[in-house]
Structure formats: structure tokens, C-alpha cells
Design an enzyme around this catalytic site. Sequence first.
Site, PDB file in Angstrom:
ATOM      1  CE  LYS A 107       2.768  -2.207   2.020  1.00 38.10           C
ATOM      2  NZ  LYS A 107       1.409  -2.673   1.408  1.00 38.10           N
ATOM      3  CD  GLU A 131      -4.182   4.004  11.492  1.00 35.47           C
ATOM      4  OE1 GLU A 131      -3.161   2.495  10.981  1.00 35.47           O
ATOM      5  OE2 GLU A 131      -3.800   4.784  12.361  1.00 35.47           O
ATOM      6  CB  ILE A 138      -6.337  -2.143  11.708  1.00 32.35           C
ATOM      7  CG1 ILE A 138      -7.287  -3.785  11.251  1.00 32.35           C
ATOM      8  CG2 ILE A 138      -6.601  -2.514  13.666  1.00 32.35           C
ATOM      9  CD1 ILE A 138      -6.432  -5.376  11.517  1.00 32.35           C
ATOM     10  CD  GLU A 192       2.734  -4.381  -1.126  1.00 33.17           C
ATOM     11  OE1 GLU A 192       3.403  -3.300  -1.621  1.00 33.17           O
ATOM     12  OE2 GLU A 192       2.322  -4.845  -0.593  1.00 33.17           O
ATOM     13  CE  LYS A 207       1.919  -4.510   5.533  1.00 33.92           C
ATOM     14  NZ  LYS A 207       0.676  -5.224   4.481  1.00 33.92           N
ATOM     15  N   GLY A 304      -6.371  -4.073  -0.017  1.00 35.54           N
ATOM     16  CA  GLY A 304      -7.396  -3.834  -0.805  1.00 35.54           C
ATOM     17  C   GLY A 304      -7.779  -2.609  -1.613  1.00 35.54           C
TER      18      GLY A 304
HETATM   19  P1  NAP Z   1      -0.481  -0.026  -7.938  1.00 37.66           P
HETATM   20  O1  NAP Z   1      -1.560  -0.546  -8.115  1.00 37.66           O
HETATM   21  O2  NAP Z   1       0.389  -0.986  -8.343  1.00 37.66           O
HETATM   22  O3  NAP Z   1      -0.320   0.879  -7.802  1.00 37.66           O
HETATM   23  C1  NAP Z   1       0.548   2.086  -8.137  1.00 37.66           C
HETATM   24  C2  NAP Z   1       0.539   3.557  -9.048  1.00 37.66           C
HETATM   25  O4  NAP Z   1       1.549   3.796  -8.804  1.00 37.66           O
HETATM   26  C3  NAP Z   1      -0.069   3.408 -10.180  1.00 37.66           C
HETATM   27  O5  NAP Z   1      -1.229   4.402 -10.295  1.00 37.66           O
HETATM   28  C4  NAP Z   1       1.131   3.986 -11.291  1.00 37.66           C
HETATM   29  O6  NAP Z   1       0.861   4.607 -12.515  1.00 37.66           O
HETATM   30  C5  NAP Z   1       2.043   4.464 -10.136  1.00 37.66           C
HETATM   31  N1  NAP Z   1       3.173   4.609 -10.655  1.00 37.66           N
HETATM   32  C6  NAP Z   1       4.722   3.625 -10.093  1.00 37.66           C
HETATM   33  N2  NAP Z   1       5.168   4.164 -10.858  1.00 37.66           N
HETATM   34  C7  NAP Z   1       5.527   5.566 -11.075  1.00 37.66           C
HETATM   35  C8  NAP Z   1       6.292   6.462 -10.934  1.00 37.66           C
HETATM   36  N3  NAP Z   1       7.497   5.928 -11.369  1.00 37.66           N
HETATM   37  N4  NAP Z   1       5.326   7.450 -11.141  1.00 37.66           N
HETATM   38  C9  NAP Z   1       4.546   8.160 -11.727  1.00 37.66           C
HETATM   39  N5  NAP Z   1       3.447   6.343 -10.764  1.00 37.66           N
HETATM   40  C10 NAP Z   1       4.050   5.431 -10.882  1.00 37.66           C
HETATM   41  O7  NAP Z   1      -0.090  -0.347  -6.411  1.00 37.66           O
HETATM   42  P2  NAP Z   1      -1.404   0.020  -4.739  1.00 37.66           P
HETATM   43  O8  NAP Z   1      -1.746  -1.016  -4.438  1.00 37.66           O
HETATM   44  O9  NAP Z   1      -2.255   0.778  -5.111  1.00 37.66           O
HETATM   45  O10 NAP Z   1       0.091   0.379  -3.512  1.00 37.66           O
HETATM   46  C11 NAP Z   1      -0.259   1.855  -3.623  1.00 37.66           C
HETATM   47  C12 NAP Z   1       0.596   1.800  -1.811  1.00 37.66           C
HETATM   48  O11 NAP Z   1       0.055   1.402  -0.991  1.00 37.66           O
HETATM   49  C13 NAP Z   1       2.137   1.015  -1.822  1.00 37.66           C
HETATM   50  O12 NAP Z   1       2.986   1.702  -0.481  1.00 37.66           O
HETATM   51  C14 NAP Z   1       1.604  -0.088  -1.131  1.00 37.66           C
HETATM   52  O13 NAP Z   1       2.695  -0.560  -0.497  1.00 37.66           O
HETATM   53  C15 NAP Z   1       0.527   0.580  -0.410  1.00 37.66           C
HETATM   54  N6  NAP Z   1      -0.699  -0.263   0.412  1.00 37.66           N
HETATM   55  C16 NAP Z   1      -1.172  -0.936  -0.714  1.00 37.66           C
HETATM   56  C17 NAP Z   1      -2.452  -1.880  -0.397  1.00 37.66           C
HETATM   57  C18 NAP Z   1      -2.814  -3.027  -0.995  1.00 37.66           C
HETATM   58  O14 NAP Z   1      -3.861  -3.648  -0.731  1.00 37.66           O
HETATM   59  N7  NAP Z   1      -3.389  -2.645  -2.507  1.00 37.66           N
HETATM   60  C19 NAP Z   1      -2.782  -1.973   1.077  1.00 37.66           C
HETATM   61  C20 NAP Z   1      -1.907  -1.231   2.139  1.00 37.66           C
HETATM   62  C21 NAP Z   1      -0.888  -0.100   1.377  1.00 37.66           C
HETATM   63  P3  NAP Z   1       0.139   3.741 -13.411  1.00 37.66           P
HETATM   64  O15 NAP Z   1      -0.830   3.395 -12.689  1.00 37.66           O
HETATM   65  O16 NAP Z   1      -0.375   4.459 -14.238  1.00 37.66           O
HETATM   66  O17 NAP Z   1       1.094   2.126 -14.022  1.00 37.66           O
HETATM   67  N1  HSE Z   2       0.238  -6.056   0.303  1.00 34.66           N
HETATM   68  C1  HSE Z   2      -0.049  -6.170   1.384  1.00 34.66           C
HETATM   69  C2  HSE Z   2      -0.978  -7.218   2.063  1.00 34.66           C
HETATM   70  C3  HSE Z   2      -1.497  -5.077   0.869  1.00 34.66           C
HETATM   71  O1  HSE Z   2      -1.923  -8.044   1.271  1.00 34.66           O
HETATM   72  O2  HSE Z   2      -1.230  -7.091   2.699  1.00 34.66           O
HETATM   73  C4  HSE Z   2      -1.499  -4.715   2.794  1.00 34.66           C
HETATM   74  O3  HSE Z   2       0.104  -3.806   2.742  1.00 34.66           O
END
Ligand code: NAP
Ligand code: HSE
Length: 439
Positions: A107, A131, A138, A192, A207, A304
Site C-alpha cells: 500500500k 487487492e 476483504i 508492518e 490504504k 496475517g
Molecule cells: P515481511 O514479513 O517483513 O517480509 C518481507 C520480505 O521481503 C522478506 O522475505 C525479506 O527478506 C524480503 N526483503 C526485504 N527487503 C528486501 C530486499 N532489499 N531485497 C530482497 N528481498 C527483500 O513482510 P510481510 O508482512 O510479508 O509484508 C510484505 C508486504 O505485504 C508489505 O508491503 C506489507 O505492507 C504487505 N502486507 C502485509 C500484510 C501482513 O499481514 N503481514 C497484510 C497486507 C499487506 P528476508 O526474509 O530474507 O529478510
Molecule cells: N500492518 C497491516 C495491518 C497489515 O496491521 O493491518 C495489513 O495491511
Amino acid sequence: MVDALKIGIAGLGTVGAALTRIVQNRAEELAATCGRPIQITAVSARDRQKDRGLKLGGIEWFESPEELAGKADIDLFVELIGGAEGAANRAVRAALSRGLHVVTANKALLAYHGVELATIAEEKGVLLNFEAAVAGGIPVIKALRESLTGNTISRVYGIMNGTCNYILTRMEKENLSFADCLKEAQRLGYAEADPAFDIEGNDTAHKLSILTTLAFGNKIAADDIYLEGITNISIEDIRAAADLGYRIKLLGVAQRTDSGIEQRVHPTMIPIDSVIAQVEGVTNAVAIEADVLGELLMVGPGAGGNATASAVLGDIADIAKSQPGAQRVPVLGHPAAKLEPYRKAQIQSHEGGYFIRLTVLDRTGVFASVATQMAENKISLESIVQRSKQHLSPSSHQTIILVTHATTEEAVRKAVATIRDDGYCVGEPQVIRIERPKA
Ligand code: NAP
Ligand code: HSE
């Protein structure tokens, strides 16, 4: 035999790892639903040695997401790294410029670069789907971009940050401290990478800015949002709200007004018997008020690994089913070149009810002075009570709680500033806006 859709995933953290597992474990069902197999052929993350519990044998590993996006033998690039700038930004641009479809959950990237990226995608005739970027699982992007075509939308609002809702719920229900609830949200993979983005309201603002553009057809204006996070909300506010028949939620609200579009993110008092007030934990809720449809309220898991991966997978499936060269739905619901300039309504002109909590010295005349300030600023009161309950204030202080009828932000700010200057307040007055959902 139909060719597989070859995908490259950059980011194997909470969301990327969940997505990889689902794509691999449900390969047959996906091939049947999408009409072609979905095959992960390339991945990238920071640390190749990390044990992710994933089967990555036979999948090409790229040290750099940008290189993956620019060179891998893929049809679709999935960005699950995060951040508006840096690796995610460069890789998404590289993929679009090369004519690849892109799916992202990012986002922050869309909030700051969405119009530019949509322009590239539209020029290249590829899809940029996101999405998962708003309200986790959602399907609100699809609802605004496709299902509500022909409606004029007047207000979009909701609980869009799972971390904040989880914290507020557990503080209220289990009396836990803010810090403990945040730690747990981080452990569960909701927060985050920098949780300040969650608790200071920036994530909700990112968002909201995307939903505003989809709803109203303006250019994304992520920096033009009135912003307050939840760090200032105490257990006293939560209890005082409950005593008055309200619950506190961090809401993002975008609405059309006579003076422009109002975008605001702040803790909000919501009547406890409304549906949104019942939304607990990591669950999100988004309400859309539209002229033809009426009110649509969508409730579901907001963060999640699995919830987010589900939305990413829906986007991938749409691309797998799309025909090459077919007419595309504009990325932001309206062609990027036709988005209107953003006309901002100032927060001072916001109209609504307010909750005001004052801790004051226990002195004669204070209550009357507070009431006088309200009257002088033409603020009509729904209730005003003075309390010396121990949970609200020490015995030498009194707590005065006011709930106003609809008034303006300007009037409330003037009244509160004068009350503060009168010298009997202990600490900062607490002001929380009241929102009245239709459902
Ligand atoms: P995360 O657990 O911190 O995972 C980030 C991933 O990106 C890790 O695998 C990390 O590698 C990799 N990474 C970071 N910097 C990098 C770089 N410079 N080069 C290559 N790989 C790199 O984050 P996440 O929670 O999965 O979130 C990912 C995205 O989805 C974000 O945009 C977040 O806002 C969005 N999102 C997350 C959620 C949620 O509930 N978590 C919900 C909706 C949207 P390593 O594993 O090797 O450190
Ligand atoms: N950090 C975000 C939250 C992840 O808590 O809603 C989902 O976008």
C-alpha cells in the site's frame, strides 16, 4: 496443453511464504479453477540461508528483486517486500516496463507512486493488481473498481489496520498494556516492518488514499490526510467511551463535502450497537455508501499471512484467466491520465460530534467555565458529566467528560484552546471525534 502462468515472487516473509505454500499445496485445484497451472519459477529475498520451511528446490533464486523482475523467465511479478521506495519500487517499475503483469500487497508503494505505476501499466497493456494492499483478505478493491461501476459514492470508511484494532480490542477486553498488545501483533505477523506505520495511522492513511482514488476518481493524495494514531489512547478513554455507549476504533474516513474531499484517519468513537463497533481483533471492516446500491459493509480478516495471501492469489488467478491483448479495467478504476486533481476539504470544516475528556483541578467554578466556553463557541452538548471516579483521576482532580452534538472542528478547537489557557486543566485535553455509521 495450456502453458503454465510462470510467476516470480520477491519477498518470502509473512505473506510471500504463505503464498508460496498455498500455490504449491493447491496446484491441482488452482490449475482447474484458472484453466492453466500456476508455477513459481523464480524467487528473491534478502537472506538465502534463512529456513523458511518452504520447498524452493528447482526454483531460480535471485539475489536482487530488480534482477528477478528484469530478467527472470516469468509472465507475472509478485512484489511482497514492502516500502514505498527502494527494492520494491525499483523491481515493480522494472517488471511493468518490461511488459509483465504485476501483483503487489504494498500500500505504501501505491499510495506514493500508484498513479505513475498505473500509467506505465496502462501504456504497456498489462495488469497491476493490488487487492491485498487494503484491508487484507476483504475484496474491497474489486468492489470499488468493478462491482460498483455506475454508482456515485459519497463516503468510504472503516477499520483498515489489523494491528491497531487488535491492540484496542485486547486493551479493552483483557486490560493488557498497549506495549504488550503491540508485541503480540508483531509476533503474529500483523504489523508492518516498522510498526510505527501501524500505530501512528500511516498505514491506514496509505490504504485510505487508495480507496479515495477508486471511489472519487481523484489523483492519490496520501500526504493530504488528517492523521492521528492510537498512541494517545489510554485505558481511561476506552472505559469512558464504554460508559457512554461508545467504542473507540481507528477509522479511515473519506467523504465528499461541499468544500472538497475530506480524508482523515483518527481514533473514533462509534456507537457500541453499530456493526463496526463489534469488529474485533485483527478483523477489518470497510463501509461504502453508494447512491444506487445503498450501504455496503464488508468485514473480514485484515492482516496475517494466509488472509493476505488469499487476496494476492485472487489477483494472480484473475491474471491467469485474462486473455492476452484484452481490454483491461483501469488500474485505479479510472484511466490514470483522467484522474482529477485532488480538492482537499480542510479538517477545520469537519462537522460531527465530539467526545472531550478534561482532567481539571478540583476547584469551584471550573465546571461552569467549561460549560460557558462551549456555549460561547455555539457548541450544543449532548451530555456533560463531572466524575471523581478513581480510575479516571486522582482524588485532587476531577474529570469532566463532554459529548457534543454535531458541531465543527474549528469551534471545538477554539473552545478547547481557551479551556486549556484558563489554567485549570491538568495535562492535555483529550478530543475524540464521533462517527455515526449507518449500519
Ligand atoms: P515481511 O514479513 O517483513 O517480509 C518481507 C520480505 O521481503 C522478506 O522475505 C525479506 O527478506 C524480503 N526483503 C526485504 N527487503 C528486501 C530486499 N532489499 N531485497 C530482497 N528481498 C527483500 O513482510 P510481510 O508482512 O510479508 O509484508 C510484505 C508486504 O505485504 C508489505 O508491503 C506489507 O505492507 C504487505 N502486507 C502485509 C500484510 C501482513 O499481514 N503481514 C497484510 C497486507 C499487506 P528476508 O526474509 O530474507 O529478510
Ligand atoms: N500492518 C497491516 C495491518 C497489515 O496491521 O493491518 C495489513 O495491511
